[in-house]
Design a protein around this motif. Structure first.
Motif, PDB file in Angstrom:
ATOM      1  N   TYR A  50     104.937  73.105  42.495  1.00 18.93           N
ATOM      2  CA  TYR A  50     105.927  72.150  42.014  1.00 18.93           C
ATOM      3  C   TYR A  50     107.322  72.726  42.200  1.00 18.93           C
ATOM      4  O   TYR A  50     107.527  73.932  42.170  1.00 18.93           O
ATOM      5  CB  TYR A  50     105.705  71.849  40.525  1.00 18.93           C
ATOM      6  CG  TYR A  50     104.410  71.109  40.237  1.00 18.93           C
ATOM      7  CD1 TYR A  50     104.273  69.778  40.582  1.00 18.93           C
ATOM      8  CD2 TYR A  50     103.352  71.756  39.604  1.00 18.93           C
ATOM      9  CE1 TYR A  50     103.094  69.091  40.305  1.00 18.93           C
ATOM     10  CE2 TYR A  50     102.172  71.082  39.318  1.00 18.93           C
ATOM     11  CZ  TYR A  50     102.048  69.752  39.673  1.00 18.93           C
ATOM     12  OH  TYR A  50     100.890  69.084  39.412  1.00 18.93           O
ATOM     13  N   SER A  51     108.294  71.851  42.364  1.00 20.42           N
ATOM     14  CA  SER A  51     109.672  72.313  42.442  1.00 20.42           C
ATOM     15  C   SER A  51     110.133  72.755  41.060  1.00 20.42           C
ATOM     16  O   SER A  51     109.738  72.191  40.033  1.00 20.42           O
ATOM     17  CB  SER A  51     110.576  71.207  42.980  1.00 20.42           C
ATOM     18  OG  SER A  51     110.535  70.079  42.131  1.00 20.42           O
ATOM     19  N   GLU A  52     110.974  73.763  41.039  1.00 27.27           N
ATOM     20  CA  GLU A  52     111.444  74.315  39.774  1.00 27.27           C
ATOM     21  C   GLU A  52     112.723  73.607  39.339  1.00 27.27           C
ATOM     22  O   GLU A  52     113.567  73.249  40.173  1.00 27.27           O
ATOM     23  CB  GLU A  52     111.729  75.809  39.933  1.00 27.27           C
ATOM     24  CG  GLU A  52     112.172  76.488  38.648  1.00 27.27           C
ATOM     25  CD  GLU A  52     112.469  77.953  38.860  1.00 27.27           C
ATOM     26  OE1 GLU A  52     112.952  78.593  37.899  1.00 27.27           O
ATOM     27  OE2 GLU A  52     112.231  78.458  39.974  1.00 27.27           O
ATOM     28  N   GLU A 107     100.152  73.254  47.244  1.00 21.56           N
ATOM     29  CA  GLU A 107     101.597  73.434  47.182  1.00 21.56           C
ATOM     30  C   GLU A 107     102.036  73.533  45.719  1.00 21.56           C
ATOM     31  O   GLU A 107     101.318  73.088  44.813  1.00 21.56           O
ATOM     32  CB  GLU A 107     102.329  72.265  47.845  1.00 21.56           C
ATOM     33  CG  GLU A 107     102.210  72.233  49.356  1.00 21.56           C
ATOM     34  CD  GLU A 107     103.080  71.140  49.960  1.00 21.56           C
ATOM     35  OE1 GLU A 107     103.677  70.373  49.178  1.00 21.56           O
ATOM     36  OE2 GLU A 107     103.150  71.050  51.193  1.00 21.56           O
ATOM     37  N   SER A 110     114.244  67.932  36.878  1.00 15.04           N
ATOM     38  CA  SER A 110     113.634  67.094  37.910  1.00 15.04           C
ATOM     39  C   SER A 110     112.133  67.356  37.948  1.00 15.04           C
ATOM     40  O   SER A 110     111.690  68.498  38.004  1.00 15.04           O
ATOM     41  CB  SER A 110     114.251  67.411  39.284  1.00 15.04           C
ATOM     42  OG  SER A 110     115.623  67.127  39.286  1.00 15.04           O
ATOM     43  N   ARG A 124     103.118  66.842  43.953  1.00 11.62           N
ATOM     44  CA  ARG A 124     102.911  67.891  44.948  1.00 11.62           C
ATOM     45  C   ARG A 124     101.644  67.600  45.744  1.00 11.62           C
ATOM     46  O   ARG A 124     100.775  66.831  45.321  1.00 11.62           O
ATOM     47  CB  ARG A 124     102.784  69.257  44.273  1.00 11.62           C
ATOM     48  CG  ARG A 124     101.516  69.433  43.433  1.00 11.62           C
ATOM     49  CD  ARG A 124     101.453  70.818  42.840  1.00 11.62           C
ATOM     50  NE  ARG A 124     100.234  71.012  42.065  1.00 11.62           N
ATOM     51  CZ  ARG A 124      99.062  71.435  42.560  1.00 11.62           C
ATOM     52  NH1 ARG A 124      98.947  71.675  43.872  1.00 11.62           N
ATOM     53  NH2 ARG A 124      98.012  71.582  41.787  1.00 11.62           N
TER      54      ARG A 124
END
Length: 324
Positions: free
Chosen positions: A64-66, A62, A54, A58
């Motif tokens: 990023y999502s992992e 902040e 995914s 951001r």
């Protein structure tokens, strides 16, 4: 390195092996182009993409999502395929025969081998016969089960009048055939496989709409093209009468239907041939147990598919213009 039989034929210097390869090529067009990977084993593991990581956006300051992508492993098995060609010494040495008896039996055997391969290429089903490799029809079933529903298309001819009946029925068929072609990776399969009746009907349809093109294969035979894709009659089984792709399918709700299969070849990322070792032909000489000469044809082979978008099936086709 991957080789097609057509490429090997150009390089082969052994007369016996070359004659076998050329006979196979003459009997079946797909062997001119299918690439073969030599695995050295009786099975091979292929890796397919299960899902992608995914990604996203951001805000300032902040993170990023992992996330990571995942893979799925699948085992493709090789089937032991071959035949022993025996010729009685008395017949082989007879001077009053019009041809070399061993050569004649070799030719007949290679024809039988090609018919058997043609059949299993489409219809091979290890569920009913564990000695077979899985053919394209069952691989398309797997694709549909795995959610690749665009690879499994119904013509949806509710009138059941045949693809040549009217101008509207011709264009309805072309719309679905275009969907089949587009569903394959790169939007261009290497081949469209069908039976003789379907090929002749599609040829007639394309001629009427001025959409038919042609080319020639390595033996100077004319091959029909649609959208640049060769259309091939895959023929009959070894009994010379039973169609490999029948005209009696019922998947679309009728009783006189057939299918067209689309295939794109490519080692490691599409659909391809796998072999434990390259095709072998061995002259074993005279047997000790009886006075016959034996030639052994031996080819341990199978198919592998990584991307289900390399195959597809259009079914529910009535390849004529007759009302039911």
């Amino acid at each position: 390195m991957a080789w097609t039989l057509a490429e090997l034929s150009k390089l082969e210097q052994d007369p016996l092996r070359k004659s076998i390869i050329d006979t196979l090529l003459m009997e079946y067009n797909v062997l001119q182009v299918v690439p073969w990977e030599t695995t050295g084993t009786l099975s091979t593991t292929v890796v397919k993409i299960k899902d992608l990581p995914s990604v996203g956006f951001r805000k300032v300051n902040e993170g990023y999502s992992e996330g990571i992508g995942h893979f799925h492993q699948k085992t493709e098995n090789i089937s032991l395929f071959g035949h022993d060609i025996d010729t009685d010494i008395a017949i082989a040495r007879a001077k009053n025969t019009i041809a070399d008896a061993r050569a004649v039996q070799q030719l007949l055997t290679m024809k039988a081998v090609t018919y058997a391969f043609n059949d299993k290429f489409i219809n091979g089903n290890p569920t009913t016969d564990p000695e077979e490799f899985k053919g394209i029809s069952k691989r398309v079933d797997d694709a549909n089960t795995e959610g690749f529903t665009d690879q499994y298309l119904d013509l949806a001819d509710t009138t059941n009048l045949g693809i040549l009946r009217t101008s509207a029925s011709r264009f309805d068929f072309l719309d679905k055939l275009n969907q089949l072609i587009y569903s394959v990776k790169g939007h261009k399969p290497d081949f469209l496989f069908m039976n003789q009746k379907c090929l002749l009907a599609v040829r007639s349809l394309l001629l009427r709409e001025k959409l038919l093109d042609t080319t020639k294969d390595m033996f100077d035979r004319v091959v029909d093209l649609y959208m640049g894709v060769p259309m091939v009659d895959i023929g009959v089984k070894a009994d010379q009468t039973t169609l490999i792709i029948t005209n009696t399918e019922t998947l679309g709700g009728g009783t006189a239907e057939t299918s067209i299969y689309a295939v794109k070849f490519g080692i490691g990322d599409m659909t391809w041939g796998i072999q434990q070792y390259p095709l072998e032909v061995r002259d074993l000489g005279e047997l000790e147990s009886k006075p016959v000469y034996r030639t052994r044809f031996d080819w341990n082979l199978g198919l592998a598919t990584v991307d289900y978008r390399s195959i597809g099936r259009l079914y529910g086709i009535r390849a004529d213009s007759t009302a039911s």
